[in-house]
Write a protein that holds these residues in place. Sequence first.
Motif, PDB file in Angstrom:
ATOM      1  N   ALA A   1       0.581  -1.296   0.158  1.00 17.36           N
ATOM      2  CA  ALA A   1       0.074  -0.064  -0.187  1.00 17.36           C
ATOM      3  C   ALA A   1       0.796   1.130  -0.239  1.00 17.36           C
ATOM      4  N   PHE A   2       2.287   1.064   0.358  1.00 18.69           N
ATOM      5  CA  PHE A   2       2.939   2.466   0.170  1.00 18.69           C
ATOM      6  C   PHE A   2       4.313   2.563  -1.091  1.00 18.69           C
ATOM      7  N   GLY A   3       3.943   2.071  -2.351  1.00 19.18           N
ATOM      8  CA  GLY A   3       4.474   2.077  -2.889  1.00 19.18           C
ATOM      9  C   GLY A   3       5.535   1.201  -2.913  1.00 19.18           C
ATOM     10  N   ASN A   4       6.518   1.340  -3.824  1.00 17.21           N
ATOM     11  CA  ASN A   4       7.827   0.670  -3.569  1.00 17.21           C
ATOM     12  C   ASN A   4       9.303   1.502  -3.278  1.00 17.21           C
ATOM     13  N   GLY A   5      10.238   1.087  -2.310  1.00 19.00           N
ATOM     14  CA  GLY A   5      11.462   1.228  -2.385  1.00 19.00           C
ATOM     15  C   GLY A   5      12.689   1.558  -2.973  1.00 19.00           C
ATOM     16  N   ARG A   6      13.713   2.265  -2.457  1.00 22.54           N
ATOM     17  CA  ARG A   6      14.771   2.532  -3.538  1.00 22.54           C
ATOM     18  C   ARG A   6      15.264   0.939  -3.967  1.00 22.54           C
ATOM     19  N   LEU A   7      14.989  -0.024  -2.537  1.00 23.05           N
ATOM     20  CA  LEU A   7      16.099  -0.976  -3.666  1.00 23.05           C
ATOM     21  C   LEU A   7      15.539  -1.551  -4.437  1.00 23.05           C
ATOM     22  N   ILE A   8      13.829  -2.243  -3.695  1.00 23.13           N
ATOM     23  CA  ILE A   8      13.109  -3.194  -5.095  1.00 23.13           C
ATOM     24  C   ILE A   8      13.403  -2.378  -6.845  1.00 23.13           C
ATOM     25  N   LYS A   9      13.690  -0.512  -6.444  1.00 23.77           N
ATOM     26  CA  LYS A   9      13.263  -0.019  -7.993  1.00 23.77           C
ATOM     27  C   LYS A   9      14.569  -0.076  -8.806  1.00 23.77           C
ATOM     28  N   THR A  10      15.690  -0.269  -7.683  1.00 17.69           N
ATOM     29  CA  THR A  10      17.415  -0.614  -8.626  1.00 17.69           C
ATOM     30  C   THR A  10      17.474  -2.024  -8.791  1.00 17.69           C
ATOM     31  N   SER A  11      16.595  -2.589  -8.143  1.00 18.03           N
ATOM     32  CA  SER A  11      16.811  -4.376  -8.457  1.00 18.03           C
ATOM     33  C   SER A  11      16.161  -4.706  -9.951  1.00 18.03           C
ATOM     34  N   ALA A  12      15.167  -3.941  -9.762  1.00 18.64           N
ATOM     35  CA  ALA A  12      14.249  -4.643 -10.855  1.00 18.64           C
ATOM     36  C   ALA A  12      14.521  -4.580 -12.687  1.00 18.64           C
TER      37      ALA A  12
END
Length: 150
Positions: A101-112
């Motif tokens: 519900a709170f969106g995506n953090g930086r970690l997953i955005k850089t790993s995707a």
Amino acid sequence: TMKYIISIIGKFKNNDENLITQKYLKRIKNIKLNQYEIKVSNLEKRLEEEGLKLINSTPKNGKLILLDEQGENLSSTELAELISKWRDNNISSINFAIGGAFGNGRLIKTSADKIVALGKLTWPHQMVKMMVAEQIYRIETILEGHPYHK
């Protein structure tokens, strides 16, 4: 064949959306659903924990597609072409990750490997799961030259 995974953050709800999701999942040869609930009150920590769960649910020789409003708007055909290209490069699985519900953090955005949006609108994660299941089925039909996509 390509193995598909849908990994989702949030509580599992047995509702109407889930019935539709199941309808599509039954049509897909090789699919697995992961549902994770993270109960951490600190937002930064929570986003990191959620990200790690989604990253770790991606197999070693797999690609991670993150669903995010800030992602790229692809057509179904473009997504199918990307998956086809990965398949030709011996990628054996694709994990579609749906954050909480709170969106995506930086970690997953850089790993995707790819960040994809379902348009600019915000959707409840139950509906996103349903739409992703439908898209995977659609992609399979595009790759098999099946008439469903038309």
